[in-house]
Design an enzyme around this catalytic site. Structure first.
Site, PDB file in Angstrom:
ATOM      1  N   ASP A   1     122.084  80.481  71.612  1.00 55.02           N
ATOM      2  CA  ASP A   1     120.963  79.548  71.739  1.00 55.02           C
ATOM      3  C   ASP A   1     119.863  80.268  72.490  1.00 55.02           C
ATOM      4  OD1 ASP A   1     119.280  77.225  72.228  1.00 55.02           O
ATOM      5  OD2 ASP A   1     121.061  76.018  71.799  1.00 55.02           O
TER       6      ASP A   1
ATOM      7  N   GLU B   1      94.433  85.531  72.444  1.00 52.66           N
ATOM      8  CA  GLU B   1      94.901  84.347  71.719  1.00 52.66           C
ATOM      9  C   GLU B   1      94.900  84.572  70.208  1.00 52.66           C
ATOM     10  OE1 GLU B   1      96.173  81.427  72.402  1.00 52.66           O
ATOM     11  OE2 GLU B   1      95.904  80.467  70.443  1.00 52.66           O
TER      12      GLU B   1
ATOM     13  N   SER C   1     103.138  74.054  77.999  1.00 54.68           N
ATOM     14  CA  SER C   1     104.134  74.141  76.931  1.00 54.68           C
ATOM     15  C   SER C   1     104.242  75.574  76.408  1.00 54.68           C
ATOM     16  CB  SER C   1     103.749  73.180  75.812  1.00 54.68           C
ATOM     17  OG  SER C   1     104.411  73.529  74.633  1.00 54.68           O
ATOM     18  N   SER C   2     103.089  76.209  76.189  1.00 56.82           N
ATOM     19  CA  SER C   2     103.106  77.580  75.648  1.00 56.82           C
ATOM     20  C   SER C   2     103.745  78.545  76.624  1.00 56.82           C
ATOM     21  CB  SER C   2     101.689  78.075  75.370  1.00 56.82           C
ATOM     22  OG  SER C   2     101.155  77.383  74.300  1.00 56.82           O
TER      23      SER C   2
ATOM     24  N   TRP D   1      85.382  74.401  69.519  1.00 59.80           N
ATOM     25  CA  TRP D   1      86.685  74.689  70.130  1.00 59.80           C
ATOM     26  C   TRP D   1      86.562  75.734  71.223  1.00 59.80           C
ATOM     27  CZ3 TRP D   1      90.163  78.802  70.647  1.00 59.80           C
ATOM     28  CH2 TRP D   1      89.788  79.991  70.029  1.00 59.80           C
TER      29      TRP D   1
ATOM     30  N   TYR E   1      95.409  87.287  68.704  1.00 63.16           N
ATOM     31  CA  TYR E   1      96.568  88.124  68.366  1.00 63.16           C
ATOM     32  C   TYR E   1      97.870  87.375  68.542  1.00 63.16           C
ATOM     33  CZ  TYR E   1      93.194  91.708  67.825  1.00 63.16           C
ATOM     34  OH  TYR E   1      92.115  92.401  67.373  1.00 63.16           O
TER      35      TYR E   1
ATOM     36  N   SER F   1     106.869  91.760  57.851  1.00 60.61           N
ATOM     37  CA  SER F   1     107.703  92.963  57.913  1.00 60.61           C
ATOM     38  C   SER F   1     109.162  92.673  57.588  1.00 60.61           C
ATOM     39  CB  SER F   1     107.608  93.601  59.305  1.00 60.61           C
ATOM     40  OG  SER F   1     106.269  93.876  59.610  1.00 60.61           O
TER      41      SER F   1
ATOM     42  N   LYS G   1      99.644  99.249  60.079  1.00 62.58           N
ATOM     43  CA  LYS G   1     100.561  98.207  59.613  1.00 62.58           C
ATOM     44  C   LYS G   1     100.409  97.987  58.105  1.00 62.58           C
ATOM     45  CE  LYS G   1     101.573  95.557  63.626  1.00 62.58           C
ATOM     46  NZ  LYS G   1     102.986  95.505  63.316  1.00 62.58           N
TER      47      LYS G   1
ATOM     48  N   THR H   1      95.955  98.379  63.248  1.00 57.98           N
ATOM     49  CA  THR H   1      96.065  97.357  62.209  1.00 57.98           C
ATOM     50  C   THR H   1      96.174  98.015  60.848  1.00 57.98           C
ATOM     51  OG1 THR H   1      94.598  96.059  63.608  1.00 57.98           O
ATOM     52  CG2 THR H   1      95.100  95.156  61.453  1.00 57.98           C
TER      53      THR H   1
ATOM     54  N   HIS I   1      90.498  86.257  73.125  1.00 53.59           N
ATOM     55  CA  HIS I   1      90.795  87.331  72.196  1.00 53.59           C
ATOM     56  C   HIS I   1      92.279  87.624  72.079  1.00 53.59           C
ATOM     57  CE1 HIS I   1      89.558  89.778  69.016  1.00 53.59           C
ATOM     58  NE2 HIS I   1      90.541  90.565  69.370  1.00 53.59           N
TER      59      HIS I   1
ATOM     60  N   ARG J   1      76.718  78.674  61.691  1.00 52.03           N
ATOM     61  CA  ARG J   1      77.906  77.836  61.664  1.00 52.03           C
ATOM     62  C   ARG J   1      77.660  76.556  62.466  1.00 52.03           C
ATOM     63  NH1 ARG J   1      82.008  80.853  65.902  1.00 52.03           N
ATOM     64  NH2 ARG J   1      83.362  79.120  65.394  1.00 52.03           N
TER      65      ARG J   1
ATOM     66  N   HIS K   1      89.034  70.004  64.737  1.00 52.20           N
ATOM     67  CA  HIS K   1      89.675  70.817  63.700  1.00 52.20           C
ATOM     68  C   HIS K   1      90.138  72.142  64.302  1.00 52.20           C
ATOM     69  CE1 HIS K   1      90.313  73.145  60.050  1.00 52.20           C
ATOM     70  NE2 HIS K   1      89.410  74.021  60.461  1.00 52.20           N
TER      71      HIS K   1
ATOM     72  N   HIS L   1      83.236  91.316  72.515  1.00 48.76           N
ATOM     73  CA  HIS L   1      82.628  91.427  71.178  1.00 48.76           C
ATOM     74  C   HIS L   1      82.318  90.045  70.604  1.00 48.76           C
ATOM     75  CE1 HIS L   1      86.926  91.618  69.348  1.00 48.76           C
ATOM     76  NE2 HIS L   1      86.485  90.392  69.255  1.00 48.76           N
ATOM     77  N   HIS L   2      82.840  88.994  71.254  1.00 49.54           N
ATOM     78  CA  HIS L   2      82.443  87.634  70.867  1.00 49.54           C
ATOM     79  C   HIS L   2      81.108  87.266  71.497  1.00 49.54           C
ATOM     80  CE1 HIS L   2      86.446  86.638  69.206  1.00 49.54           C
ATOM     81  NE2 HIS L   2      86.885  87.451  70.133  1.00 49.54           N
TER      82      HIS L   2
END
Lengths: 413, 536
Positions: free
Chosen positions: B116, B266, B180-181, B152, B268, B279, B342, B339, B264, B461, B87, B313-314
């Site tokens: 293009d 990632e 790909s990314s 994951w 963002y 926006s 924004k 943040t 991390h 979790r 998932h 922080h993870h």
């Protein structure tokens, strides 16, 4: 609930042979064995949900909403930090969303609002950068103080090494020479909904960690296999148990009682089934318990010299098997195909006795099979090997004695 | 501007075949396989991500069904772990990231006035890698020993020594997604930096373009780190190294440092383009210019830079030294500042506007409120001593689902409604769109809000079964999950209905929308801006 499970599994259950010598839970392993069948069963999901909802018994639960205040000075200050930052967020949220919803109500085109044309203001932009920064500094100060306190593990009175295993905890009292494992005791029948769930469902163990109140207890955490995490919410202690590392944490409990927690880091299949139970008692009671444990240990050493019969070893071995081996190899010795090998009819458990003893004592590198030589005493090891060689139709009639185990342990790998 | 779009044939050798556009799409399936057209590739990305969204969603519903009540009813723990792992992987790499790349493909060339993407053949390749990568990843579920079951975040040694054999396929498929990314990111950067219409300076770029430019740099910076860490896993599993094996002198915590140095930024990568979309939508439906354009750009850049110094922080519970713990606590708290800027800017844009509430605006407002709630719980998680209580509980699950589902996913849906008239030439069904919003809004809160409570009350979790005191909220979350999941089928219906017909859309169907994309007709012709427009 029961009807649902029966419906999905009945066809498989009917086709299974029914003559296993060991009592086991068929429903548990049937689903585990056949993943493809599970994938197909999932197609019936919505139907199952509805049936579950209709058949749901009254859940006996509290509506717990918040973090516990806990029973230590640290847990209380963590709770205060949590509530402070929570209320700060609530206030900021009320202001921001308040302005937003006020605008949504009043500045809508349908009420004839005309759009203003302003689109920047250096002053307010600096203002709402600086104000949050000040709030954060205000928050960081008490957080830093609490953190420094949590990291001060000096001057402990009791030192306990905690080792995570897949899927149980081992507690070793470093100065008292007490060493035991703590396993989940919730019966399979409750987990599989064949019996009523009791109050401490999934949060009960055979041997709780016993500690004195009012004394500083230092925990040394490590792991035997994968990363685990030892967590008791009431102490605000959560620390990872990492193979090859020793982590430190400490607590000083104010109030006698039983405190429960769980492993908090995904550690494989039974991650959800390795709870932590800590029993905090007054210091005198703790001293008595330590004395008792040491006496029991002496008695156990003596029993290794005793002459055991095959029946005695098989009976003892079944208990050991069910606490230590059944999670992977399954109660019926069939294992889980592709993940954990079967013991029933395996060459190792029916023929190669030496190999069988070696793998149990020293494990198998690169697999989940751990070295149990250091986890159990020779009597338990002899019993469990004897059991595996005589259960589920592995009728070798052979017996492995505690003396055999001691020889192998002495000879080493 | 619309006549520019019509006169797209540029090839001198064929220009004598007058009367119709011979550069239109090829016939049949080959159109989609060989296409180098940014709109076609954008469409492919969007459909692919929607299919993955439903696939990952089904897995979420398996999880929620098992957690509906205490006890094991539907699946066994080993399969449950495969579901949580798949998932997460599918939603992150298969749904959210490709959806943003799809929107980038469709919109960036039109927003900067380019004909293009800069590298169209690479564009084709970077899409067509994905179906194979995900087919391989999904096929592991049918392999002996099952699919990836280590979460994951695939922490070693659970994902190396203790992993099922299919982990090798997992590693290969993540490599393919990474390639790909990276290709997609190179393409975005090359397009934005080289192909803007004359007069479009960097500080005149639309915010979606700005946020994607920054996102693309993040992707190029961190995807190689992910590739490195999974290659180290591969070496540990098959070639006898011990990067993450303490027994051989390695370090399991090193894995987490490397993973989160990727992980991390990632997160963002999954939220900055969302900021861009919001926006666009908020000013359009407030009929008022975006408040603080420049500070939006600077805030995005600050978030991106800060994202490289907050990863640990993870890992507050792995036993970092006190100094490390403090550094990562302070740096993480800092992220709240840009943040916050924004959110304040969006609210100020709405303030004294003339608002209407079409579906894109509803989803955008939903985004602002719920993403901010996710931001608040993120701020709470940054307080390291408190994080010892939150870490690896459902509180964390609630937090990141609030920023990813009503955050990233709502912004994608908002963007889809906003640009559907441009893509299809028809207006979507506004009434059904509103239904979709309200069902999603109720569903998402019913699912994820109770998770805050059960997390604080102590539920870890990634567990297939739980103690009885968590039962009631889990039941509510499961019901909410099904409501949210099935509401997305309504979205599918609305999109198909919109493609097949509906009220004709004007070039600019929104009264307040601005930007070059609204100056070409609806539906956008196969080729747009073959002659660059002039931006003043």
């Amino acid at each position: 609930m029961d009807t649902v499970c029966k419906r999905t599994q009945k066809p498989c259950a009917a086709s299974m042979p029914r003559s296993f010598p060991v009592s086991e839970d068929k429903r548990f392993l049937l689903l585990a064995g056949d993943q493809k069948a599970q994938l197909f069963a999932l197609l019936l999901l919505p139907l199952l949900m509805l049936a579950q909802l209709l058949a749901a018994p009254k859940a006996q639960a509290d509506w717990e909403l918040n973090m516990p205040v806990g029973v230590t000075e640290i847990s209380a200050s963590v709770y205060n930090l949590h509530m402070t930052i929570f209320w700060i967020c609530v206030v900021i949220g009320l202001i921001v969303f308040g302005v937003m919803f006020w605008s949504i109500l009043h500045h809508r085109k349908s009420r004839g609002a005309k759009a203003a044309s302003f689109h920047e203001s250096t002053f307010v932009e600096i203002l709402w950068t600086v104000i949050p920064l000040l709030i954060l500094v205000g928050m960081a100060i008490p957080a830093t103080a609490t953190l420094r306190q949590m990291y001060d593990t000096s001057e402990s009175e009791v030192d306990i090494q905690i080792t995570g295993y897949q899927w149980k905890w081992r507690y070793q009292y470093l100065n008292e020479e007490i060493d035991f494992f703590s396993n989940l005791t919730t019966p399979k029948e409750q987990i599989n909904n064949q019996a009523e769930k009791t109050e401490n469902y999934l949060l009960e163990v055979d041997n709780p960690l016993l500690v004195p109140v009012g004394q500083k207890i230092r925990f040394l955490l490590t792991s035997n296999d994968v990363i685990h995490s030892w967590w008791v919410p009431d102490f605000a202690v959560k620390k990872d148990a990492i193979p090859g590392f020793i982590n430190e944490a400490w607590t000083k409990i104010d109030k006698p009682g039983i405190y429960r927690g769980q492993c908090a880091e995904l550690c494989g299949k039974d991650h959800g089934f390795m709870p932590i139970v800590v029993k905090a008692v007054p210091p005198e009671e703790y001293q008595n318990w330590v004395a008792e444990q040491q006496a029991a240990k002496a008695a156990k050493t003596a029993s290794a010299a005793k002459e055991w019969t095959l029946e005695e070893l098989v009976a003892k071995g079944e208990q050991v098997y069910n606490t230590a081996c059944a999670a992977c190899h399954q109660p019926n010795g069939m294992g889980i195909p592709g993940a954990f090998p079967a013991l029933k009819d395996s060459p190792l458990a029916t023929k190669d006795k030496e190999g069988h003893i070696r793998i149990v004592l020293f494990g198998k590198a690169g697999t989940a099979m751990a070295a149990y030589g250091s986890q159990f005493d020779p009597v338990d090891l002899a019993a469990v090997i004897t059991y595996e060689r005589n259960a589920w139709g592995n009728n070798t009639g052979e017996m492995v004695t505690p003396q055999d185990i001691q020889q192998h342990l002495k000879a080493g790998q | 501007m619309s006549d520019i779009a019509q006169s797209t044939s540029q090839s001198p050798s064929k220009s004598d075949q007058s009367g119709h556009d011979h550069h239109g799409p090829a016939k049949g399936i080959t159109r989609w396989i060989y296409t180098t057209n940014h709109k076609d590739i954008g469409t492919l990305y969007l459909w692919f991500s929607f299919i993955m969204f439903l696939t990952g969603g089904c897995m979420a519903l398996v999880i929620r069904s098992e957690l509906f009540q205490p006890g094991l009813q539907l699946v066994q723990p080993e399969f449950f772990n495969q579901m949580t792992t798949m998932h997460g992987l599918i939603m992150v790499f298969g749904a959210v990231m490709p959806a943003f790349v799809g929107l980038a493909n469709w919109m960036i060339p039109m927003m900067v006035g380019a004909p293009d993407m800069a590298l169209p053949r690479m564009n084709n390749l970077s899409f067509w890698i994905l179906p194979f990568a995900f087919a391989m990843l999904l096929s592991t579920l049918l392999m002996e020993g099952g699919g990836p079951n280590f979460g994951w975040t695939f922490y070693a040694p659970l994902s190396t020594t203790y992993a099922p054999p299919s982990v090798t396929f997992f590693i290969f498929s993540v490599h393919m997604m990474g390639i790909s990314s990276i290709m997609g990111a190179i393409n975005v950067i090359a397009t934005i930096l080289n192909m803007r219409a004359p007069g479009m300076t960097l500080m005149k770029m639309p915010l979606f373009v700005w946020t994607w430019l920054i996102t693309a740099f993040l992707l190029i910076a961190v995807m190689p780190v992910l590739a490195g860490v999974i290659t180290m896993m591969l070496m540990d599993i098959h070639f006898g190294t011990s990067f993450f094996d303490a027994g051989g002198g390695g370090d399991p915590v090193l894995f987490q440092h490397l993973f989160w140095f990727f992980g991390h930024p990632e997160v963002y990568i999954m939220i900055l383009p969302a900021f861009g979309i919001i926006s666009h939508i908020v000013p359009a439906f407030s009929r008022k210019r975006l408040f603080g354009y420049a500070s939006m750009v600077y805030a995005t850049a600050s978030i991106a830079l800060l994202s490289f110094i907050v990863w640990a922080h993870h890992m507050f519970t792995v036993g970092l030294p006190l100094a490390g713990e403090l550094f990562f606590m302070y740096s993480t708290m800092l992220i709240a500042v840009p943040t916050g800027v924004k959110v304040f800017n969006w609210v100020s844009t709405m303030f004294r506007g003339a608002m209407t509430f079409e579906t894109p605006m509803l989803f955008a407002i939903g985004f602002i409120v719920l993403f901010t709630i996710g931001g608040f719980s993120g701020l709470m998680l940054a307080i390291s001593p408190a994080d010892f209580q939150y870490h690896d509980t459902y509180f964390v699950v609630a937090h990141f689902h609030y920023v990813l589902v009503p955050g990233a996913v709502f912004s994608i849906i908002a963007g889809a409604y906003y640009w559907l008239p441009k893509w299809t030439g028809h207006m979507y069904d506004e009434c059904l769109g509103k239904w979709h919003f309200w069902l999603s809004m109720i569903g998402v809160n019913l699912t994820f809000f109770p998770m805050h409570f059960i997390g604080l009350a102590g539920m870890p979790r990634r567990i297939p079964d739980y103690a009885l005191q968590f039962a009631d909220f889990n039941m509510i979350a499961s019901i909410g999950g099904f409501l949210f999941g099935f509401s997305q089928l309504l979205f599918l219906y609305i999109v198909i209905k919109c493609i097949r017909g509906g009220k004709q859309a004007e070039a600019n169907p929104w009264e307040g929308a601005e930007g070059l994309e609204w100056e070409v007709p609806s539906p956008a012709p196969y080729h747009t801006f073959s002659t660059p427009p002039e931006v003043k």
